[in-house]
Design a protein around this motif. Structure first.
Motif, PDB file in Angstrom:
ATOM      1  N   GLY A   1       3.578   2.221  -8.784  1.00 60.93           N
ATOM      2  CA  GLY A   1       5.496   0.830  -9.255  1.00 60.93           C
ATOM      3  C   GLY A   1       4.776   0.133 -10.859  1.00 60.93           C
ATOM      4  N   TRP A   2       4.618   0.053 -11.917  1.00 64.34           N
ATOM      5  CA  TRP A   2       5.015  -0.351 -12.795  1.00 64.34           C
ATOM      6  C   TRP A   2       5.886  -1.147 -12.788  1.00 64.34           C
ATOM      7  N   PRO A   3       6.066  -2.694 -12.914  1.00 67.60           N
ATOM      8  CA  PRO A   3       7.188  -2.970 -12.557  1.00 67.60           C
ATOM      9  C   PRO A   3       8.324  -3.058 -14.100  1.00 67.60           C
ATOM     10  N   TRP A   4       9.986  -3.255 -13.219  1.00 70.95           N
ATOM     11  CA  TRP A   4      10.672  -2.761 -13.677  1.00 70.95           C
ATOM     12  C   TRP A   4      10.746  -3.767 -15.510  1.00 70.95           C
ATOM     13  N   LEU A   5      10.575  -4.607 -16.653  1.00 71.00           N
ATOM     14  CA  LEU A   5      10.639  -5.621 -16.958  1.00 71.00           C
ATOM     15  C   LEU A   5      11.981  -5.708 -17.246  1.00 71.00           C
ATOM     16  N   ASN A   6      11.965  -7.357 -17.803  1.00 73.14           N
ATOM     17  CA  ASN A   6      12.873  -7.793 -18.726  1.00 73.14           C
ATOM     18  C   ASN A   6      12.680  -9.279 -19.125  1.00 73.14           C
ATOM     19  N   TRP A   7      13.057 -10.246 -19.826  1.00 73.79           N
ATOM     20  CA  TRP A   7      12.614 -11.261 -20.893  1.00 73.79           C
ATOM     21  C   TRP A   7      11.772 -11.694 -19.388  1.00 73.79           C
ATOM     22  N   GLY A   8      12.714 -12.546 -18.790  1.00 73.19           N
ATOM     23  CA  GLY A   8      12.117 -13.357 -17.849  1.00 73.19           C
ATOM     24  C   GLY A   8      10.668 -13.465 -17.126  1.00 73.19           C
ATOM     25  N   LEU A   9      10.289 -11.519 -16.514  1.00 76.28           N
ATOM     26  CA  LEU A   9       9.558 -11.783 -16.737  1.00 76.28           C
ATOM     27  C   LEU A   9       8.666 -11.423 -17.561  1.00 76.28           C
ATOM     28  N   ILE A  10       8.941 -11.315 -18.472  1.00 82.08           N
ATOM     29  CA  ILE A  10       7.017 -11.858 -19.024  1.00 82.08           C
ATOM     30  C   ILE A  10       6.358 -12.694 -19.681  1.00 82.08           C
ATOM     31  N   LEU A  11       8.200 -13.851 -19.637  1.00 78.49           N
ATOM     32  CA  LEU A  11       7.858 -15.171 -20.162  1.00 78.49           C
ATOM     33  C   LEU A  11       7.260 -15.707 -18.103  1.00 78.49           C
ATOM     34  N   GLY A  12       7.420 -15.240 -17.788  1.00 77.42           N
ATOM     35  CA  GLY A  12       7.074 -15.741 -16.480  1.00 77.42           C
ATOM     36  C   GLY A  12       5.739 -14.845 -15.918  1.00 77.42           C
ATOM     37  N   CYS A  13       5.034 -14.004 -16.691  1.00 79.09           N
ATOM     38  CA  CYS A  13       4.147 -12.871 -16.477  1.00 79.09           C
ATOM     39  C   CYS A  13       2.840 -14.037 -15.192  1.00 79.09           C
ATOM     40  N   ASN A  14       2.516 -15.076 -15.784  1.00 80.34           N
ATOM     41  CA  ASN A  14       1.520 -15.800 -14.658  1.00 80.34           C
ATOM     42  C   ASN A  14       2.301 -16.260 -13.449  1.00 80.34           C
ATOM     43  N   LEU A  15       3.344 -16.421 -13.242  1.00 80.48           N
ATOM     44  CA  LEU A  15       4.153 -16.872 -11.423  1.00 80.48           C
ATOM     45  C   LEU A  15       4.176 -15.311 -11.284  1.00 80.48           C
ATOM     46  N   ILE A  16       3.958 -14.362 -11.740  1.00 84.07           N
ATOM     47  CA  ILE A  16       4.306 -13.010 -10.619  1.00 84.07           C
ATOM     48  C   ILE A  16       3.356 -13.280  -9.719  1.00 84.07           C
ATOM     49  N   LYS A  17       3.227 -13.381  -8.345  1.00 80.73           N
ATOM     50  CA  LYS A  17       2.431 -12.733  -7.127  1.00 80.73           C
ATOM     51  C   LYS A  17       2.646 -11.667  -6.588  1.00 80.73           C
ATOM     52  N   PHE A  18       1.390 -10.640  -6.234  1.00 73.13           N
ATOM     53  CA  PHE A  18       1.528  -9.594  -5.572  1.00 73.13           C
ATOM     54  C   PHE A  18       1.545  -9.822  -4.126  1.00 73.13           C
ATOM     55  N   ARG A  19       1.393  -8.695  -3.333  1.00 71.44           N
ATOM     56  CA  ARG A  19       1.552  -8.456  -2.109  1.00 71.44           C
ATOM     57  C   ARG A  19       1.236  -7.640  -1.280  1.00 71.44           C
ATOM     58  N   SER A  20       0.155  -6.896  -0.161  1.00 70.74           N
ATOM     59  CA  SER A  20       0.045  -6.169   0.633  1.00 70.74           C
ATOM     60  C   SER A  20       1.197  -5.621   1.398  1.00 70.74           C
ATOM     61  N   PRO A  21       1.288  -4.412   1.919  1.00 68.38           N
ATOM     62  CA  PRO A  21       1.530  -3.984   2.657  1.00 68.38           C
ATOM     63  C   PRO A  21       2.455  -5.565   4.129  1.00 68.38           C
ATOM     64  N   ARG A  22       1.239  -6.161   4.273  1.00 66.22           N
ATOM     65  CA  ARG A  22       0.838  -7.164   5.513  1.00 66.22           C
ATOM     66  C   ARG A  22       1.121  -8.309   5.057  1.00 66.22           C
ATOM     67  N   GLY A  23       1.551  -8.558   3.313  1.00 65.22           N
ATOM     68  CA  GLY A  23       1.654 -10.101   2.763  1.00 65.22           C
ATOM     69  C   GLY A  23       0.392 -10.961   2.957  1.00 65.22           C
ATOM     70  N   LYS A  24      -0.781 -10.116   2.458  1.00 68.31           N
ATOM     71  CA  LYS A  24      -1.396 -10.963   1.831  1.00 68.31           C
ATOM     72  C   LYS A  24      -1.662 -11.092   0.996  1.00 68.31           C
ATOM     73  N   LEU A  25      -1.548 -11.316  -0.009  1.00 64.83           N
ATOM     74  CA  LEU A  25      -2.077 -12.334  -1.668  1.00 64.83           C
ATOM     75  C   LEU A  25      -2.837 -11.522  -2.130  1.00 64.83           C
TER      76      LEU A  25
END
Length: 208
Positions: A117-141
């Protein structure tokens, strides 16, 4: 006499809001301005890229609309390939010039060696790339996943193609390895386990 804070440029506010909305849509949290500015100073990306991110947000590049109201210079506002109003967003995501699509294809290939699942990119997501958080199905960072996403998406110019892009990623890997030396860097050293989790399962040379 009181000092008034310097007003923020309209274009800066627009980009800050775009980052905010993109991050909120993807991660379900709304970063404030201070958090956004702090994110572009993160050690995850190189200093050159940090400078580019700062300039992107402030829209300081002499491109596109910058030339629109300058007599005899209006033609410079257009992308020479696509003949639409140029912008850094256009260069990064929409331009048909060689390089842009290849870079994102390489980024996706590398990402999918380890994650789905490569994220669908937009300009806001690129500029905010260091803010993106990924979690496991159980919610673990999953911090290493966020670090890799930031490294792969925060490229500074459209001219970095194939071997240049590979070189940038390899430099990030080498820098991570060097900075795990706690004897040399002390408390500033990066966590070895986090670096291992970030890069494990990725074979850079297989893309060359």
């Amino acid at each position: 006499m009181s000092l008034h804070p310097k007003p923020i440029r309209k274009s800066t506010n627009i980009n800050l809001d775009r980052i905010r909305c993109s991050v909120a849509e993807y991660c379900d949290f709304l970063p404030m301005d201070e958090m956004i500015w702090k994110s572009i100073r993160a050690a995850t990306v190189q200093r050159l890229t940090r400078n580019f991110l700062w300039k992107y947000i402030h829209k300081t590049f002499r491109i596109g609309d910058y030339w629109t109201n300058i007599n005899t210079m209006e033609v410079r506002a257009l992308c020479p390939v696509c003949t639409v109003t140029d912008s850094m967003e256009h260069i990064a995501l929409d331009c048909y010039a060689p390089g842009q699509k290849q870079i994102w294809s390489l980024a996706r290939q590398l990402w999918e060696k380890k994650y789905n699942g490569w994220p669908w990119l937009n300009w806001g997501l690129i500029l905010g790339c260091n803010l993106i958080k990924f979690r496991s199905p159980r919610g673990k960072l999953i911090p290493e996943k966020g670090r890799l996403f930031a490294i792969l998406t925060s490229w500074p110019t459209e001219t970095q193609i194939h071997n240049q892009w590979i070189s940038v990623v390899n430099q990030a890997l080498r820098r991570d390895c060097i900075l795990t030396d706690s004897c040399h860097f002390g408390v500033s050293a990066r966590q070895k386990e986090l670096v291992l989790r970030t890069w494990s399962g990725i074979l850079i040379h297989s893309l060359a």
